[in-house]
Scaffold this motif. Structure first.
Motif, mmCIF file in Angstrom:
data_model
loop_
_atom_site.group_PDB
_atom_site.id
_atom_site.type_symbol
_atom_site.label_atom_id
_atom_site.label_comp_id
_atom_site.label_asym_id
_atom_site.label_seq_id
_atom_site.Cartn_x
_atom_site.Cartn_y
_atom_site.Cartn_z
ATOM 1 N N ARG A 154 -10.844 -13.053 -67.943
ATOM 2 C CA ARG A 154 -10.439 -14.451 -67.850
ATOM 3 C C ARG A 154 -10.384 -15.115 -69.219
ATOM 4 O O ARG A 154 -9.535 -15.967 -69.473
ATOM 5 C CB ARG A 154 -11.410 -15.202 -66.928
ATOM 6 C CG ARG A 154 -11.071 -16.669 -66.755
ATOM 7 C CD ARG A 154 -11.862 -17.304 -65.626
ATOM 8 N NE ARG A 154 -11.436 -16.789 -64.333
ATOM 9 C CZ ARG A 154 -11.900 -17.246 -63.172
ATOM 10 N NH1 ARG A 154 -12.825 -18.187 -63.147
ATOM 11 N NH2 ARG A 154 -11.451 -16.745 -62.038
ATOM 12 N N ALA A 155 -11.291 -14.728 -70.113
ATOM 13 C CA ALA A 155 -11.267 -15.300 -71.458
ATOM 14 C C ALA A 155 -9.947 -15.001 -72.157
ATOM 15 O O ALA A 155 -9.423 -15.837 -72.908
ATOM 16 C CB ALA A 155 -12.434 -14.750 -72.279
ATOM 17 N N GLY A 156 -9.379 -13.809 -71.918
ATOM 18 C CA GLY A 156 -8.105 -13.460 -72.527
ATOM 19 C C GLY A 156 -6.948 -14.238 -71.933
ATOM 20 O O GLY A 156 -6.066 -14.717 -72.648
ATOM 21 N N LEU A 157 -6.947 -14.379 -70.616
ATOM 22 C CA LEU A 157 -5.867 -15.097 -69.950
ATOM 23 C C LEU A 157 -5.905 -16.588 -70.269
ATOM 24 O O LEU A 157 -4.912 -17.185 -70.673
ATOM 25 C CB LEU A 157 -5.957 -14.875 -68.439
ATOM 26 C CG LEU A 157 -5.655 -13.451 -67.960
ATOM 27 C CD1 LEU A 157 -6.066 -13.281 -66.509
ATOM 28 C CD2 LEU A 157 -4.186 -13.131 -68.147
ATOM 29 N N LEU A 158 -7.086 -17.192 -70.076
ATOM 30 C CA LEU A 158 -7.197 -18.631 -70.293
ATOM 31 C C LEU A 158 -7.189 -18.970 -71.776
ATOM 32 O O LEU A 158 -6.693 -20.022 -72.178
ATOM 33 C CB LEU A 158 -8.464 -19.160 -69.624
ATOM 34 C CG LEU A 158 -8.507 -19.050 -68.097
ATOM 35 C CD1 LEU A 158 -9.792 -19.649 -67.544
ATOM 36 C CD2 LEU A 158 -7.299 -19.732 -67.469
ATOM 37 N N GLY A 159 -7.770 -18.090 -72.594
ATOM 38 C CA GLY A 159 -7.781 -18.353 -74.023
ATOM 39 C C GLY A 159 -6.389 -18.370 -74.620
ATOM 40 O O GLY A 159 -6.065 -19.219 -75.458
ATOM 41 N N SER A 160 -5.537 -17.456 -74.171
ATOM 42 C CA SER A 160 -4.182 -17.397 -74.714
ATOM 43 C C SER A 160 -3.381 -18.637 -74.333
ATOM 44 O O SER A 160 -2.660 -19.201 -75.159
ATOM 45 C CB SER A 160 -3.468 -16.138 -74.217
ATOM 46 O OG SER A 160 -3.392 -16.120 -72.803
ATOM 47 N N ILE A 161 -3.516 -19.077 -73.092
ATOM 48 C CA ILE A 161 -2.764 -20.258 -72.676
ATOM 49 C C ILE A 161 -3.381 -21.523 -73.261
ATOM 50 O O ILE A 161 -2.685 -22.502 -73.556
ATOM 51 C CB ILE A 161 -2.672 -20.338 -71.134
ATOM 52 C CG1 ILE A 161 -1.540 -21.296 -70.733
ATOM 53 C CG2 ILE A 161 -3.986 -20.781 -70.519
ATOM 54 C CD1 ILE A 161 -1.233 -21.262 -69.255
ATOM 55 N N ALA A 162 -4.707 -21.514 -73.477
ATOM 56 C CA ALA A 162 -5.343 -22.665 -74.118
ATOM 57 C C ALA A 162 -4.906 -22.779 -75.568
ATOM 58 O O ALA A 162 -4.793 -23.891 -76.103
ATOM 59 C CB ALA A 162 -6.864 -22.543 -74.033
ATOM 60 N N GLY A 163 -4.654 -21.654 -76.216
ATOM 61 C CA GLY A 163 -4.139 -21.705 -77.579
ATOM 62 C C GLY A 163 -2.778 -22.382 -77.634
ATOM 63 O O GLY A 163 -2.502 -23.203 -78.518
ATOM 64 N N ILE A 164 -1.916 -22.036 -76.672
ATOM 65 C CA ILE A 164 -0.614 -22.719 -76.577
ATOM 66 C C ILE A 164 -0.835 -24.208 -76.362
ATOM 67 O O ILE A 164 -0.204 -25.054 -76.997
ATOM 68 C CB ILE A 164 0.214 -22.146 -75.422
ATOM 69 C CG1 ILE A 164 0.504 -20.665 -75.634
ATOM 70 C CG2 ILE A 164 1.538 -22.905 -75.277
ATOM 71 C CD1 ILE A 164 1.181 -20.008 -74.446
ATOM 72 N N ALA A 165 -1.736 -24.536 -75.449
ATOM 73 C CA ALA A 165 -1.975 -25.932 -75.108
ATOM 74 C C ALA A 165 -2.476 -26.720 -76.309
ATOM 75 O O ALA A 165 -2.000 -27.831 -76.596
ATOM 76 C CB ALA A 165 -2.982 -26.014 -73.962
ATOM 77 N N LEU A 166 -3.445 -26.147 -77.016
ATOM 78 C CA LEU A 166 -4.098 -26.890 -78.094
ATOM 79 C C LEU A 166 -3.144 -27.200 -79.233
ATOM 80 O O LEU A 166 -3.070 -28.348 -79.694
ATOM 81 C CB LEU A 166 -5.295 -26.088 -78.604
ATOM 82 C CG LEU A 166 -6.234 -26.817 -79.570
ATOM 83 C CD1 LEU A 166 -6.921 -27.969 -78.869
ATOM 84 C CD2 LEU A 166 -7.266 -25.852 -80.129
#
Length: 530
Positions: A154-166
């Motif tokens: 989950r850290a990989g999935l959410l982290g990657s999309i959170a990077g886009i978001a941030l």
């Protein structure tokens, strides 16, 4: 069980849900248009008459299907409180596609000698091809979504999309806010007041709507008075735009151009599959037991329909189904949203509304969405994996820097290419930043995944993940050594580029070997002391 119960078509709660879902979709459509037309200079007719009808038609198809599923579930269970799954355009990937694929591709087509209109058509075809690729991927993965979710942490999935978001959904729109600070900062403050501080709005109005109204009033009242400087643009006249979203094979013309962008396009589709699984679980926890595969198949179908009919942004079920349920929404709100958004793309009133809403009015909502996605990445991930989430942000930051450097307004294209290929003193900072940012979504997944494996005490698993990263980097799927971010066969590169590619691939391989050696040494030491 009463299987003859037929829920009402429209309830009072459906009106609230409809307003919220329409605003969400409208804000994404408006930013898509603002980015492509305002930032990259794409012809408005290409966006409004070719891209919008098919894109909104996908929203119509998906919401009609989810409405039917909700009514069928209500009849089967005898319950009248079943809430349909909300569907709309996905904010992170729609914005990411505009800023990372469509906009840069349009500039590339123009630099290759195409005129404004021809470059716009080529970009539209590329967008359709991207959507078809994502739709096919989502269709295939809908049968294996659980397996994907189990193997990618989950850290990989959410982290990657959170990077886009941030950095893309948060920082770049924040810059737009501060271009018109009186308007944008007021709207952002209302959004934070209503949605972060959870303060009640007058008359119980949705916070997003109040933020829209406040910012729009400031813009259209202070602008004509000259208080906003040169940032005010008078509203354009209402135009009648009619365009049917007819199926077309022009997406096939964009397939070749889409290949270099596959490292971005494929992860966008993957993220939506995992997101669809998560939102189905969320709805199930709220009491509405939808079949995960049905939700994912509808999502894939809506994306494919949009792509075949000229759309350029993918649809997804929204995470807020329990929130809509708490509003009292049932199945009518998705029906109304699908009709209003879908027909708006056909009859053109949606494009006219979008033209009336400046980017400074929309940007605060995008900043809030970025905050929410980033916060969710930490809340939904165990605390011990927080470092992995943070580590996964760095490739996205590199990509943002590359986007700004690639803007010909700041650095002419020929000068940028010269800076990128000048390796007289080793690899330049620009080359390193660009290579780090190319394929950043997959890179973020790889980085977060191997850190999670190390945190879990599984260094051999981390080593295998690193070897996968090295293999991907060798072919440019991540860390492409081409300025455009394209994929390639390494033996066909020039000597300098091939050296850089082998350096990045070797870095992953060496770290994998180090982890294996450390694990072996540790086990050997422990066996000696036992």
């Amino acid at each position: 069980m009463n299987t003859t119960t037929r829920p009402h078509w429209i309830s009072s709660g459906d009106l609230n849900g409809f307003l919220g879902l329409v605003v969400d979709n409208l804000s994404i459509m408006a930013f898509l248009a603002a980015a492509l037309i305002g930032i990259f200079g794409m012809p408005p007719d290409i966006v409004f008459l070719r891209m919008f009808p098919g894109t909104t038609f996908g929203v119509l198809v998906g919401n009609l299907a989810y409405t039917a599923m909700a009514r069928r579930l209500a009849q089967r269970t005898g319950r009248e409180d079943v809430t349909a799954m909300p569907l709309g355009l996905d904010a992170p990937t729609s914005i990411g596609l505009a800023l990372l694929v469509l906009g840069p591709a349009f500039l590339h087509f123009k630099q290759s000698g195409l005129d404004q209109h021809a470059a716009g058509v080529a970009t539209w075809q590329l967008g359709m091809a991207s959507l078809v690729i994502m739709g096919v991927l989502k269709f295939v993965l809908s049968f294996f979504g659980g397996m994907v979710q189990r193997h990618v942490p989950r850290a990989g999935l959410l982290g990657s999309i959170a990077g886009i978001a941030l950095v893309l959904m948060g920082f770049l729109p924040l810059v737009e806010i501060l271009k018109l600070p009186i308007v944008g900062f007021a709207g952002l403050g209302v959004v934070l007041y209503a949605l972060v501080a959870r303060a009640r709005m007058p008359l119980g109005l949705p916070g997003v709507l109040v933020a829209f109204v406040v910012a729009a009033l400031l813009y259209y009242v202070l602008g004509p008075l000259g208080w906003l400087g040169t940032g005010y643009t008078p509203p354009v006249a209402w135009q009648w735009r009619f365009a049917l979203p007819l199926p077309t094979l022009q997406w096939m013309n964009g397939m070749a151009a889409a290949v270099p962008y596959l490292p971005l396009i494929l992860p966008f589709g993957l993220l939506m599959v995992v997101g669809g699984i998560n939102v189905t679980e969320s709805a199930r926890a709220a009491g509405d037991d939808y079949r995960t595969r049905d939700i994912l198949l509808v999502e894939a179908l809506a994306t494919l329909v949009a792509g075949f009919c000229g759309g350029v942004a993918q649809t997804t079920p929204y995470i807020g189904q329990p929130s809509y349920k708490a509003m009292g929404a049932r199945s009518g709100y998705t029906l109304l949203t699908g009709l209003v958004i879908g027909l708006g793309g056909v009859f053109g009133y949606l494009s006219n509304i979008v033209e009336l809403v400046p980017l400074s009015v929309l940007a605060p909502i995008l900043v809030f969405v970025a905050i929410g996605i980033t916060v969710q990445a930490f809340e939904a991930t165990p605390t011990r994996y927080a470092a992995a989430v943070v580590f996964s942000f760095f490739p996205a930051i590199a990509r943002m820097v590359t986007i700004k450097l690639s803007d010909p307004t700041y650095v002419p294209g020929d000068r940028l290419q010269a800076l990128f290929t000048d390796r007289a003193h080793g690899f330049s900072e620009l080359a390193v930043i660009t290579v780090l940012g190319n394929g950043f979504i997959i890179t973020s997944m790889i980085w977060a995944s191997f850190v999670v494996a190390m945190i879990d005490g599984k260094p051999l698993r981390a080593a295998w993940i690193l070897l996968l990263g090295g293999a991907l980097s060798l072919f440019g799927i991540i860390h492409s050594v081409q300025l455009s971010g394209g994929i390639y066969l390494p033996w066909l590169l020039d000597d300098a580029s091939r050296l850089l590619a082998w350096q990045f691939a070797g870095a992953y391989a060496v770290l994998a070997m180090v982890l294996v050696l450390l694990t072996t040494a540790t086990r050997f030491t422990q066996s000696d002391t036992a």
